[in-house]
Design a protein around this motif. Structure first.
Motif, PDB file in Angstrom:
ATOM      1  N   PRO A 114     -14.219 -25.134  32.612  1.00 11.77           N
ATOM      2  CA  PRO A 114     -13.288 -25.717  31.644  1.00 11.77           C
ATOM      3  C   PRO A 114     -13.928 -26.817  30.803  1.00 11.77           C
ATOM      4  CG  PRO A 114     -12.243 -25.510  33.790  1.00 11.77           C
ATOM      5  CD  PRO A 114     -13.700 -25.222  33.997  1.00 11.77           C
ATOM      6  N   GLY A 115     -14.791 -27.630  31.394  1.00 11.76           N
ATOM      7  CA  GLY A 115     -15.415 -28.703  30.633  1.00 11.76           C
ATOM      8  C   GLY A 115     -16.283 -28.192  29.512  1.00 11.76           C
ATOM      9  N   GLN A 116     -17.049 -27.158  29.791  1.00 10.71           N
ATOM     10  CA  GLN A 116     -17.927 -26.607  28.767  1.00 10.71           C
ATOM     11  C   GLN A 116     -17.126 -25.952  27.644  1.00 10.71           C
ATOM     12  OE1 GLN A 116     -21.239 -24.536  30.501  1.00 10.71           O
ATOM     13  NE2 GLN A 116     -21.829 -23.581  28.564  1.00 10.71           N
ATOM     14  N   VAL A 117     -16.041 -25.290  27.999  1.00  9.95           N
ATOM     15  CA  VAL A 117     -15.203 -24.662  26.979  1.00  9.95           C
ATOM     16  C   VAL A 117     -14.472 -25.723  26.163  1.00  9.95           C
ATOM     17  CG1 VAL A 117     -13.251 -23.118  26.578  1.00  9.95           C
ATOM     18  CG2 VAL A 117     -14.972 -22.530  28.305  1.00  9.95           C
ATOM     19  N   ARG A 118     -13.972 -26.768  26.822  1.00  9.07           N
ATOM     20  CA  ARG A 118     -13.292 -27.848  26.088  1.00  9.07           C
ATOM     21  C   ARG A 118     -14.225 -28.513  25.079  1.00  9.07           C
ATOM     22  NH1 ARG A 118      -8.338 -29.490  27.434  1.00  9.07           N
ATOM     23  NH2 ARG A 118      -7.479 -28.876  29.474  1.00  9.07           N
ATOM     24  N   ARG A 119     -15.489 -28.686  25.466  1.00 13.60           N
ATOM     25  CA  ARG A 119     -16.445 -29.319  24.549  1.00 13.60           C
ATOM     26  C   ARG A 119     -16.572 -28.507  23.255  1.00 13.60           C
ATOM     27  NH1 ARG A 119     -20.114 -29.134  27.640  1.00 13.60           N
ATOM     28  NH2 ARG A 119     -20.023 -31.196  28.619  1.00 13.60           N
ATOM     29  N   ALA A 409     -25.329 -22.038  40.156  1.00 15.92           N
ATOM     30  CA  ALA A 409     -24.475 -23.195  39.884  1.00 15.92           C
ATOM     31  C   ALA A 409     -23.302 -22.832  38.983  1.00 15.92           C
ATOM     32  CB  ALA A 409     -25.294 -24.308  39.236  1.00 15.92           C
ATOM     33  N   PHE A 410     -22.091 -22.873  39.541  1.00 16.37           N
ATOM     34  CA  PHE A 410     -20.862 -22.661  38.767  1.00 16.37           C
ATOM     35  C   PHE A 410     -20.391 -24.024  38.262  1.00 16.37           C
ATOM     36  CE2 PHE A 410     -21.221 -18.782  41.073  1.00 16.37           C
ATOM     37  CZ  PHE A 410     -20.540 -17.817  40.344  1.00 16.37           C
ATOM     38  N   LEU A 411     -21.101 -24.532  37.263  1.00 13.52           N
ATOM     39  CA  LEU A 411     -20.842 -25.857  36.718  1.00 13.52           C
ATOM     40  C   LEU A 411     -20.967 -25.810  35.199  1.00 13.52           C
ATOM     41  CD1 LEU A 411     -23.097 -27.893  39.208  1.00 13.52           C
ATOM     42  CD2 LEU A 411     -20.595 -27.723  39.295  1.00 13.52           C
ATOM     43  N   ASP A 412     -20.781 -26.950  34.574  1.00 16.12           N
ATOM     44  CA  ASP A 412     -20.954 -27.118  33.129  1.00 16.12           C
ATOM     45  C   ASP A 412     -22.439 -27.336  32.859  1.00 16.12           C
ATOM     46  OD1 ASP A 412     -21.124 -28.025  30.515  1.00 16.12           O
ATOM     47  OD2 ASP A 412     -19.531 -29.517  30.712  1.00 16.12           O
ATOM     48  N   ARG A 413     -23.087 -26.378  32.232  1.00 17.37           N
ATOM     49  CA  ARG A 413     -24.541 -26.505  32.065  1.00 17.37           C
ATOM     50  C   ARG A 413     -24.937 -27.496  30.980  1.00 17.37           C
ATOM     51  NH1 ARG A 413     -27.429 -21.983  28.528  1.00 17.37           N
ATOM     52  NH2 ARG A 413     -25.700 -20.968  27.474  1.00 17.37           N
ATOM     53  N   GLU A 414     -23.977 -28.046  30.291  1.00 11.55           N
ATOM     54  CA  GLU A 414     -24.291 -29.042  29.267  1.00 11.55           C
ATOM     55  C   GLU A 414     -23.835 -30.445  29.658  1.00 11.55           C
ATOM     56  OE1 GLU A 414     -22.441 -27.547  25.776  1.00 11.55           O
ATOM     57  OE2 GLU A 414     -23.768 -25.816  25.595  1.00 11.55           O
ATOM     58  N   ALA A 415     -23.303 -30.606  30.861  1.00  9.14           N
ATOM     59  CA  ALA A 415     -22.728 -31.889  31.263  1.00  9.14           C
ATOM     60  C   ALA A 415     -23.748 -33.011  31.250  1.00  9.14           C
ATOM     61  CB  ALA A 415     -22.100 -31.765  32.653  1.00  9.14           C
ATOM     62  N   ALA A 416     -24.992 -32.723  31.599  1.00  4.14           N
ATOM     63  CA  ALA A 416     -26.011 -33.772  31.664  1.00  4.14           C
ATOM     64  C   ALA A 416     -26.216 -34.440  30.312  1.00  4.14           C
ATOM     65  CB  ALA A 416     -27.335 -33.188  32.168  1.00  4.14           C
ATOM     66  N   PHE A 417     -25.994 -33.696  29.231  1.00  2.00           N
ATOM     67  CA  PHE A 417     -26.202 -34.251  27.897  1.00  2.00           C
ATOM     68  C   PHE A 417     -25.114 -35.244  27.499  1.00  2.00           C
ATOM     69  CE2 PHE A 417     -28.046 -29.818  27.443  1.00  2.00           C
ATOM     70  CZ  PHE A 417     -29.338 -30.230  27.728  1.00  2.00           C
ATOM     71  N   ASP A 418     -24.033 -35.294  28.283  1.00  2.00           N
ATOM     72  CA  ASP A 418     -22.958 -36.245  28.000  1.00  2.00           C
ATOM     73  C   ASP A 418     -23.222 -37.619  28.615  1.00  2.00           C
ATOM     74  OD1 ASP A 418     -21.563 -34.295  26.657  1.00  2.00           O
ATOM     75  OD2 ASP A 418     -20.300 -33.751  28.361  1.00  2.00           O
ATOM     76  N   ASP A 432     -35.552 -37.926  30.860  1.00  2.00           N
ATOM     77  CA  ASP A 432     -35.508 -38.312  32.277  1.00  2.00           C
ATOM     78  C   ASP A 432     -34.070 -38.538  32.739  1.00  2.00           C
ATOM     79  OD1 ASP A 432     -38.235 -38.142  32.541  1.00  2.00           O
ATOM     80  OD2 ASP A 432     -38.600 -40.295  32.362  1.00  2.00           O
ATOM     81  N   VAL A 433     -33.262 -39.172  31.874  1.00  2.74           N
ATOM     82  CA  VAL A 433     -31.856 -39.403  32.211  1.00  2.74           C
ATOM     83  C   VAL A 433     -31.133 -38.071  32.352  1.00  2.74           C
ATOM     84  CG1 VAL A 433     -29.663 -40.310  31.354  1.00  2.74           C
ATOM     85  CG2 VAL A 433     -31.738 -41.693  31.162  1.00  2.74           C
ATOM     86  N   TRP A 434     -31.357 -37.193  31.388  1.00  2.00           N
ATOM     87  CA  TRP A 434     -30.711 -35.871  31.456  1.00  2.00           C
ATOM     88  C   TRP A 434     -31.104 -35.137  32.737  1.00  2.00           C
ATOM     89  CZ3 TRP A 434     -32.079 -34.356  25.729  1.00  2.00           C
ATOM     90  CH2 TRP A 434     -31.177 -35.003  24.863  1.00  2.00           C
ATOM     91  N   ALA A 435     -32.398 -35.118  33.041  1.00  8.16           N
ATOM     92  CA  ALA A 435     -32.879 -34.398  34.220  1.00  8.16           C
ATOM     93  C   ALA A 435     -32.267 -34.942  35.508  1.00  8.16           C
ATOM     94  CB  ALA A 435     -34.400 -34.451  34.293  1.00  8.16           C
ATOM     95  N   ALA A 436     -32.031 -36.249  35.533  1.00  6.96           N
ATOM     96  CA  ALA A 436     -31.477 -36.886  36.731  1.00  6.96           C
ATOM     97  C   ALA A 436     -30.009 -36.522  36.949  1.00  6.96           C
ATOM     98  CB  ALA A 436     -31.623 -38.402  36.631  1.00  6.96           C
ATOM     99  N   HIS A 437     -29.375 -35.921  35.945  1.00 10.58           N
ATOM    100  CA  HIS A 437     -27.957 -35.540  36.054  1.00 10.58           C
ATOM    101  C   HIS A 437     -27.750 -34.040  35.875  1.00 10.58           C
ATOM    102  CE1 HIS A 437     -27.795 -39.861  35.145  1.00 10.58           C
ATOM    103  NE2 HIS A 437     -26.626 -39.859  35.739  1.00 10.58           N
ATOM    104  N   THR A 527     -17.323 -32.820  45.139  1.00 10.98           N
ATOM    105  CA  THR A 527     -15.991 -33.407  44.971  1.00 10.98           C
ATOM    106  C   THR A 527     -15.979 -34.444  43.853  1.00 10.98           C
ATOM    107  OG1 THR A 527     -16.523 -34.986  46.736  1.00 10.98           O
ATOM    108  CG2 THR A 527     -15.325 -32.986  47.356  1.00 10.98           C
ATOM    109  N   ASP A 528     -17.143 -34.867  43.410  1.00 11.29           N
ATOM    110  CA  ASP A 528     -17.345 -35.667  42.207  1.00 11.29           C
ATOM    111  C   ASP A 528     -18.589 -35.071  41.559  1.00 11.29           C
ATOM    112  OD1 ASP A 528     -18.627 -37.620  40.464  1.00 11.29           O
ATOM    113  OD2 ASP A 528     -17.231 -39.101  41.247  1.00 11.29           O
ATOM    114  N   ARG A 529     -18.408 -34.448  40.407  1.00 12.21           N
ATOM    115  CA  ARG A 529     -19.516 -33.668  39.860  1.00 12.21           C
ATOM    116  C   ARG A 529     -20.756 -34.517  39.543  1.00 12.21           C
ATOM    117  NH1 ARG A 529     -18.046 -28.440  36.291  1.00 12.21           N
ATOM    118  NH2 ARG A 529     -16.357 -27.604  37.561  1.00 12.21           N
ATOM    119  N   GLU A 530     -20.572 -35.592  38.801  1.00 14.39           N
ATOM    120  CA  GLU A 530     -21.737 -36.390  38.410  1.00 14.39           C
ATOM    121  C   GLU A 530     -22.411 -37.014  39.631  1.00 14.39           C
ATOM    122  OE1 GLU A 530     -22.834 -40.323  35.742  1.00 14.39           O
ATOM    123  OE2 GLU A 530     -21.119 -39.081  35.140  1.00 14.39           O
ATOM    124  N   ALA A 531     -21.620 -37.634  40.487  1.00 12.23           N
ATOM    125  CA  ALA A 531     -22.186 -38.239  41.694  1.00 12.23           C
ATOM    126  C   ALA A 531     -22.746 -37.176  42.627  1.00 12.23           C
ATOM    127  CB  ALA A 531     -21.118 -39.058  42.414  1.00 12.23           C
TER     128      ALA A 531
END
Length: 543
Positions: A114-119, A409-418, A432-437, A527-531
């Protein structure tokens, strides 16, 4: 035409040369170029008879150019600058490569996140043109995207008929419904399978709308086409002989390297073509994208304009055609039908069953085997495994000889760029920041901790790519699946499921398929995507 296949490995060259001689003696190049459906045996003949249209696309697809040009002209006149492609597998991978290599923007929706589609929805909806691409016309992900965009357009006071273009096969259910809705419909060649469709309407329509020169692609393919009928200087024959003979000899992991190429992303397209075409009957060639060789005895490195065991040089349009030809040749050497996908429907059927059986209730996720911070772990684990690092260690140690680990990975593949970055950060600091997320970073971290191949796929995208190989190919895979909590779901108009519910059901459906085969499989739920991603990457560094 500057299209060539060269060898940087004498053993690979010798095997390929011997295979070429055998294929030439059997008149395979001439038979394939003329569309002979008997090349893969009697069981494959019926399918092959209606799947060899890709051989003529450099000519036949030119008939589409005037129609596509009018569509592009209309979009430009209406200032529809945001091109969104809703499509899976063969309907999205080629346009993604074409546009990335042409440096033109294309938003690809091959996800149920949903996050990727909403973007995508939140980005210039008033200037968006949506290309809905589905060969069958019934792809659940693409149908969901269409329904969501139709509602979004109407809510914004925009007539969907002015913004939606449909690409499908003649006679598909999508063709009829699109005509009834007043959408622009462009029909593709029905005698071309999805993964061979780069030079059909599926590849050309969204790419042209985004600004790519599609006529040049057809020119490049047309220039190499005559060479594919001969025994000598035939790049498709040489490449197919190399990868097919290597696989027969035991080097069935095909590492794809494009590090020096000006073509962006071709390995992702090749991955689907080769894996879905060859991964069946317990056989197959596993493409490995994004990692370095381990010098394993089952590896063959193929370089796109890059030095390797086998090096493939040439422009994108020619690359498409040569890889398709080579895959068909490799299929013959392996003794399989390169045009069917007998196991792809299994996970789709599992998903539908899970959604149906659950009704309005919770999906059957079961109870976690352990919880480590923001990560729940599901699956059967040894008693000594007590934390996330232990889980990863267990999976790495469980990879059999000649096996592989697949991260899914069933996740938002663009989330790190946010993720926010400092205003004065350098490009290296930003990456480096993107890769870490980014969950995809896990592939590299685990690759250096094993001598076995580690692949990475975004779900459900991989279900239309390597998913066939996982289930139909050699049963030596170990699977690490990642899902995540959905905090801002999206309704799918006219359906009983939300996008997030569909995403989780797809993950669970594929896990069922692995379970039926007795393959090791673990699901990590964030249970917390970023963390959760940060915690997972930290655990991988401790392995």
């Amino acid at each position: 035409m500057d299209m060539s296949v060269t060898f940087g490995d004498d053993a690979v060259a010798d095997e390929a040369s011997e295979a070429v001689r055998g294929l030439a003696e059997a008149s395979v190049p001439q038979a394939l170029s003329s569309g002979d459906p008997t090349l893969w045996g009697p069981e494959a003949e019926e399918e092959a008879r209606v799947r060899l249209g890709w051989l003529g696309l450099p000519t036949t697809s030119r008939e589409l150019l005037p129609e596509i040009a009018k569509l592009v002209e209309r979009a430009r006149a209406e200032n529809l600058e945001h091109v969104v492609l809703a499509g899976m597998g063969g309907s999205s991978l080629a346009p993604e490569v074409i546009c990335a290599s042409s440096d033109v923007p294309l938003t690809v929706l091959d996800t149920t996140d949903p996050g990727q589609v909403r973007r995508a929805l939140d980005d210039r909806l008033d200037r968006t043109i949506l290309v809905v691409s589905s060969k069958s016309g019934s792809t659940v992900e693409t149908d969901s995207h269409r329904r969501i965009y139709e509602k979004a357009f109407r809510d914004a006071g925009i007539d969907p008929a002015d913004r939606i273009v449909v690409v499908t096969d003649p006679g598909s259910p999508l063709e009829q419904s699109a005509i009834e809705a007043g959408y622009t419909v462009i029909l593709a060649d029905p005698n071309v399978g999805g993964r061979y469709s780069a030079l059909t309407a599926f590849g050309l329509v969204p790419s042209a709308l985004a600004g790519a020169d599609i006529a040049a692609l057809l020119d490049q393919a047309a220039e190499v086409l005559p060479s594919l009928a001969g025994d000598q200087d035939n790049p498709g024959l040489e490449l197919g002989a190399a990868i097919g003979a290597a696989a027969v000899a035991g080097r069935d992991k095909l590492l794809l390297d494009d590090s020096l190429s000006g073509i962006n992303g071709l390995p992702d397209w090749t991955e689907q073509l080769v894996a879905e075409s060859t991964g069946k009957q317990g056989k197959g060639i596993l493409p490995v994208v994004g990692t370095d060789p381990t010098d394993g005895g089952d590896e063959l490195v193929a370089g796109i304009d890059t030095e390797a065991g086998v090096q493939i040089d040439g422009p994108l349009g020619a690359q498409f055609l040569v890889w398709e030809y080579a895959t068909a040749v490799a299929g013959r050497l392996l003794g399989i039908n390169p045009f069917d996908q007998p196991n792809v429907a299994e996970s789709k059927e599992n998903t539908a069953r899970i959604l149906r059986d659950a009704g309005d209730g919770p999906l059957p996720t079961g109870a976690p085997a352990l919880v480590d911070g923001p990560v729940e772990v599901y699956g059967t684990l040894p008693e000594h495994v007590k934390d996330l690092s232990g889980v990863l260690t267990f999976l790495l140690e469980d990879i059999p000889e000649r096996g592989y680990l697949a991260i899914l990975a069933f996740l938002d593949r663009e989330a790190a760029f946010d993720v926010p970055v400092p205003e004065d950060a350098s490009f290296e600091e930003i990456t480096d920041v993107w890769a870490a997320h980014d969950a995809a970073t896990l592939q590299g971290l685990l690759s250096i901790r094993t001598d076995r191949p580690v692949t990475f796929g975004w779900g459900p995208r991989y279900l239309h790519s390597t998913g066939q190989y996982h289930k139909g190919g050699p049963q030596n895979g170990v699977f690490l699946q990642i899902t995540g909590v959905v905090e801002n779901d999206l309704e799918v108009p006219g359906k009983s499921f939300t996008l997030g519910r569909l995403q989780l059901a797809q993950a669970l459906g594929d896990l069922d398929a692995f379970g039926k085969r007795g393959r090791p499989a673990v699901r990590l739920h964030l249970t917390d995507r970023e963390a959760g991603v940060r915690h997972l990457l930290a655990a991988a560094r401790e392995v």
